[in-house]
Design an enzyme around this catalytic site. Structure first.
Site, PDB file in Angstrom:
ATOM      1  N   GLY A  22     -31.371  12.835  -0.649  1.00 34.50           N
ATOM      2  CA  GLY A  22     -30.564  11.870   0.460  1.00 34.50           C
ATOM      3  C   GLY A  22     -29.670  10.808  -0.131  1.00 34.50           C
ATOM      4  O   GLY A  22     -29.242   9.817   0.135  1.00 34.50           O
ATOM      5  N   CYS A  23     -29.143  11.157  -1.491  1.00 33.61           N
ATOM      6  CA  CYS A  23     -28.378  10.637  -2.118  1.00 33.61           C
ATOM      7  C   CYS A  23     -26.639  11.120  -2.068  1.00 33.61           C
ATOM      8  O   CYS A  23     -26.560  12.345  -2.094  1.00 33.61           O
ATOM      9  CB  CYS A  23     -28.663  10.256  -3.627  1.00 33.61           C
TER      10      CYS A  23
END
Ligand code: PLP
Ligand code: PLP
Lengths: 404, 137, 404, 137
Positions: B48-49
Site C-alpha cells: 500500500g505504499c
C-alpha cells in the site's frame, strides 16, 4: 476580461499557508477548491433550510425539494441536456458502476466492451467486472506512442471489432490530453455501440455541450467542478437511460412496494434510491452558476496561457521528462526528473508550499506502458496563475538541488 | 537512549531548516547498508505504499536480538527507514518494546511521516518491528 | 443535567420561522438537524483543509487523510467496534444494497432470506432483487397485531425456517417501535444465519453497542444522526465483511490494476471505490462527538419524557388513532384523525408552523396491513421539548376545527 | 378572465388569513360534482402523488370544448382540483391555451401548491390539460 484577482479572492482556500509559505495548489485534478458561494450555500442550507426531499408535507421540505430539482435544471442547462436525463450519484466512480451494472441485461457472452489504455481505474475495473460476469470480452482501443487516443484509428478499430459498448475518457487525469470525441462517437453510431464518456476531468475545463457531443452517457464528479464531495452524476440519453437495469433499490426509486413485488419509477428517479446528498446538490448549483458566470472563451484562454507557460518553463529545466501532450490539454502535466522518485520530489515541493501529486494517479496501465512507477503531476485550474508556475519552477529547482 | 540512534540523529537535530533536515535524512539513506536482493521477497514488501519499501526482520536467538534490513526506491523513505533501523537493529526484544518511535520522530519533527495517511510504510514498519519484539519477549 | 435550552441553541435551524410562526420541527425521523459544530466543520474544511485523501504527497492531503481516518475511529468508538469494520457509503440505502449484493455468491437457489413486514422499502427491495437474481426465496417474519416484531416468535420462526439471512430493523421509521434484538440474533447464531440490522432510525436514539448486540451487519445514515446528507455506512463483522463480493469498483479500492485483471484491497477499502464524501465524513465526526458529549441516560430520559407526554396529549383528543406502540419507542408517533386524509392534516399543521410528515413513509406493507393509505407522523429527537408537543396539540386542534 | 373561475375564487381572495383560505378551498372541493366511478380508471390516476388524484379529460367536438372531471381523496387537493376545473372546464382549446394557471395560483397565494415538489399532482394536471388544449387547437 477574466479577472483572475477577483476569482482567486472567491476561493478562501487559496489563502492558506503551508509550511510557513503561501500555498501553491497544483492538484486540482485530484479535487478542485470551492468558491465562497458554494460554502455559503452549505452553511445556509443546514442553518435555515435543512429537510428531507420528495417526502414532506411541510414548508421546509417543499422548499428543499424545489431547490433540489432546480439544481438538476441548472446542470441540464450547463450540459445542454434535459433534466430527466441527469442522475445524481455520489461521484464519477459510482456513475460508471451504475452504467456498467445497468447494461448487464443488454449484453451477452462473447460481446465486446472497448476501453482505452489511458483510462482511470474507475473506467477500467467496472468494465472488467461486467465482462467477467457475463462472459463478454474487454478490448483495448489503440493509442499513439505518446499516449493519446488516436481518434481516426479508434474509429476504424471500433468499426472493425464492433464492440457493444465503448467507454473512454474525455480527458486523461494523468496526462491531461483531450480526446477528439467526434470520430469515435460517429463510429459508435455506425455500428450501434453505446458510448460512455468519462468526463470526470473534462466537465469543468471544457463545459461540454452534450447534445453536440451526442454521446449516450457522460459521467462527472462535483468535487472536481468546484462543488462539494460526495456528489456526482451522469447524463444518459433518456430512452437508453430509462431502459438500464435498476442499480440501487429502496425508498424514493419505487412506485409501489408489496412484500412480494415492487415497481420502479422512471428515470432519473429509478436510479436515485434513498435520501440523496441534498445539501451537496443544492450547493453544487452554486458551483455551476459560478462556472457559467464566467466567459468560457476567456476562462479557457487563461487556463491555456498558464498551462503553456508551465510547459515552457518545465521544459527548460535539464533532466525533466514531460509525459503529457503539449497542446490540446486540459491542464494536467505529468513529469519526472531524471531517475528521481516522484515521491521524493513531491515531498520536497510540499516543503516549499507547492502541492502536487505523485504516484500512478489511478492509471497503472499508463505507468506499465511507460515502464515507470509513477510521475509528479501538476494540475491547473481556472484559479491558477503564471505566478503559481513561477513558484513551482523555483521550488522544483531548489528541490533538485537538494536531491543532486 | 541507545547510542547508534543518537549518533545518526545528531545531524538531523542540528539541521538548520527543513531543507537541511531532509538532506540529512537522504544522506542517512545513502549510508544504509545494501539490502541483499535475496531478502527482497514479496513477504518483505510493505503493502500500500506509493514507494517500494522492503523490511526484512529476523531474530538472532544466540544474541537474543532483532536483526533488521531494509531498502526503498525513494530517498526520503530510505532515510526514514535508516532511522528506524538505527533505532531498533540489534536490540533485545525487551529493549525494543521500551522504545517509542513516535516520541523519537516527534522530537525530530518528523512525526507527520508516521501518520497513517502518509502511506509511505514507515508506520507499518514500526508496527511490524514492535509486534516481533512483543512476540519474542 | 440535560440542558435542553443549551442544546436547542446549538441547532441554528430550530430558530426558523414558518409561515410567520416559530418552527416546530417534528420530522427528525426523515432527517435530523445539525449542530453548529457540524456546520462549522464543513465550512472549515472547504475554506482551509480541502484536499483529496489517500493520494496526495502534500500537507493538505495528508491532513485531510488523517482527519478522514480519525472519523472512522470516532465512529468505531461510538458503536464499540473496530475501525476496519466500518465502511462509509452514501447512506443506509446504499449500505443495504452493498450487503445484499455482496452476499450474492454466498447464497444459492432455494435459500431463504427473511425480513419483517414493518421494514422500510430500503430493507425490502434490495432483498427482493437479491432473491430474484439467484432464485432464492423471501420469507416474512411474524409480527404481532399491533405491528411489533415479536422477538420470541421470530426466534422460533427463524430456527424453524432456517433462512440464510435475516434482515430486520432496529426501530421502525413509521411506528418507532424498538425491536428486541437479542433473541433474534441468538436464533440467527443457532442456525448460522447472517443478521443484518437496519439501524437508520435507532443509531442516534439508542447509541447501540454493536459488540453487545453481536449482529453481523448494522447500517446507518449520517443525516439521521445530526450529520450531513450524502453519507452513511455500515458495520460488518470483519471476516464476514471482508469476504463479501466487491460492490463498486474503481480507484482507491484496488491494489493493482492491469488491463486484464485487478486485485482488490482488504475491507474497508475494498468497499470504498472512488473519492469519498471527505467533507461529510470529517463533519460527521463532530456529530458523533456531539452525541457522545451528552450523557446517554439523560438524553434517553429526556426523549422519553417528551414522547410519553406527546402520546398522552394525543390520546386525549377525540378521534385520534395512534398506531405506534406506547412504550419502547424511539420517538416516532404515527396517527390519524378519524377518516381525514393525512395529507390534509399535515398541510394544515404546516400552516401553523408544525412540520410533520404524512404518507406511507416508505413502508407500504405496513399501510396495507393497516388498510390505510398513510398516516401523519410526528417524530421527535433530543432537541424537542414538551413545548413542541403543546404546539403540536394546539395546531392539531385548530386543524381539526378547520376540517370538521 | 372567465367568470366561473372568478365566481369561485372571490371567497378565496377575500379570505382573512390562511386558515380561511384553506377553508374556502375545502369548501370548493365539497361542491365539486361527483366524479362517476366509471371514469376513475388507472389512466386517469395522476401518478406519484401522496393523495389519490383522478383527472378525466376529454374533448367535445361538437362544442369544441374541453370536458373535465376529477376527484381526490384529500380535501385540499380536491379543492385545488375544483379551481383547476373552474379555470378550464368548457373552454375551447384556444381559450385554454391563453390561460396561465401559474399566474392565477400566484395571485391567489397558492403557488406553492403548483411546485414540482408538492407531489400533489396539481402541476401534473395543469400540464396534462395544457397538452390536450395544444393538441386540439
Ligand atoms: C428504517 C429506515 N431504513 C432505511 C432508511 C433509508 O435511509 P436513507 O434514505 O438515508 O438511505 C430509512 C430512511 O428513511 C429508514 O427510516
Ligand atoms: C478521469 C477520471 N475518471 C474517474 C475518476 C473518479 O472520480 P471520483 O473519484 O470522483 O469518483 C477520476 C478521479 O480521480 C478521474 O480523474
Amino acid at each position: 476580461m477574466f479577472d483572475i484577482a477577483k476569482i482567486r479572492a472567491d476561493f478562501p482556500l487559496l489563502k492558506q499557508q503551508i509550511n510557513g509559505q503561501p500555498l501553491v495548489y497544483l492538484d486540482s485534478a485530484a479535487t478542485s477548491h470551492k468558491p465562497q458561494a458554494v460554502i455559503d450555500a452549505l452553511t445556509h442550507f443546514y442553518s435555515a433550510e435543512n429537510a428531507n426531499v420528495h417526502r414532506g408535507r411541510h414548508t421546509l421540505s417543499d422548499n428543499a425539494t424545489r431547490k433540489y430539482e432546480q439544481a438538476r435544471k441548472s446542470l441540464a442547462n450547463y450540459f445542454q441536456v434535459e433534466s430527466n436525463e441527469l442522475v445524481w450519484t455520489k461521484g464519477a466512480t459510482e456513475s460508471i458502476n451504475l452504467i456498467a451494472n445497468g447494461l448487464t441485461s443488454k449484453l451477452k457472452a462473447g460481446d465486446k466492451v472497448a476501453i482505452s489504455a489511458i483510462e482511470h481505474h474507475a473506467n477500467i475495473v467496472p468494465w472488467q467486472q461486467l465482462v467477467k460476469r457475463i462472459g463478454a470480452e474487454l478490448i483495448v482501443l489503440p493509442i499513439t506512442s505518446d499516449l493519446v487516443i488516436d481518434a481516426q484509428q479508434c474509429a476504424e478499430f471500433i468499426e472493425q471489432h464492433k464492440p457493444k459498448v465503448v467507454a473512454i475518457t474525455h480527458a486523461s487525469n494523468t496526462l491531461g490530453n483531450i480526446t477528439d470525441l467526434a470520430p469515435i462517437i460517429q463510429a459508435c453510431k455506425n455500428i450501434n455501440a453505446i458510448s460512455v464518456i468519462d468526463g470526470a476531468q473534462a466537465a469543468m475545463h471544457l463545459r461540454p455541450n452534450l447534445r453536440e457531443i451526442d454521446c449516450d452517457f457522460y459521467v462527472f464528479s462535483a468535487h472536481k467542478m468546484l462543488g462539494p464531495t460526495g456528489l456526482g452524476g451522469l447524463y444518459g440519453r433518456f430512452e437508453l437511460l430509462n431502459s438500464l437495469d435498476a442499480y440501487q433499490t429502496g425508498g424514493e426509486m419505487i412506485e409501489t412496494v408489496s412484500l412480494t413485488q415492487s415497481n420502479f419509477r422512471e428515470a432519473p428517479g429509478k436510479f436515485e434510491a434513498g435520501t440523496p446528498n441534498i445539501a451537496g446538490v443544492i450547493a453544487f448549483t452554486e458551483a455551476i452558476e459560478y462556472l457559467t458566470s464566467l466567459n468560457f472563451q476567456q476562462m479557457r484562454q487563461h487556463e491555456h496561457t498558464v498551462f503553456s507557460y508551465a510547459i515552457k518553463q518545465l521544459s527548460a529545466i535539464d533532466g525533466i521528462t514531460i509525459y503529457s501532450q503539449h497542446h490540446n490539454n486540459i491542464g494536467n502535466i505529468s513529469f519526472n526528473y531524471k531517475n528521481e522518485h516522484p515521491f521524493d520530489l513531491a515531498t520536497l515541493l510540499d516543503g516549499f508550499g507547492v502541492a502536487v501529486r505523485s504516484g500512478h494517479h489511478c492509471t497503472q496501465p499508463i505507468m506499465s506502458q511507460l515502464s515507470i512507477s509513477g510521475t509528479v503531476r501538476a494540475s491547473f485550474a481556472l484559479y491558477n496563475t503564471k505566478e503559481d508556475v513561477d513558484a513551482l519552477i523555483t521550488a522544483l529547482k531548489n528541490s533538485i538541488e537538494l536531491l543532486d | 537512549m541507545n547510542s547508534p540512534f543518537q549518533a545518526v540523529t545528531k545531524d538531523i537535530e542540528n539541521a538548520a531548516g527543513w531543507q537541511q533536515k531532509y538532506r540529512q535524512i537522504m544522506l542517512l539513506g545513502k549510508q544504509l547498508p545494501v539490502m541483499p536482493e535475496a531478502l527482497k521477497v514479496d513477504d518483505a514488501l510493505v503493502k500500500g505504499c506509493e514507494s517500494k519499501v522492503w523490511l526484512y526482520i529476523d531474530f538472532d536467538h544466540t544474541e537474543n536480538s532483532l536483526v533488521l534490513a531494509g531498502d526503498s526506491d525513494t530517498r526520503i523513505v530510505k532515510g526514514l527507514l535508516a532511522l528506524i533501523l538505527a533505532l531498533y537493529n540489534g536490540l533485545t526484544p525487551q529493549q525494543a518494546t521500551q522504545i517509542n518511535a513516535y516520541d523519537e520522530f516527534e522530537r525530530l519533527g518528523l512525526i507527520s511521516h508516521l501518520s497513517p495517511s502518509r502511506g509511505n510504510g514507515i508506520k507499518a514498519m514500526v508496527d511490524k518491528i514492535q509486534a516481533m519484539a512483543e512476540q519474542k519477549r
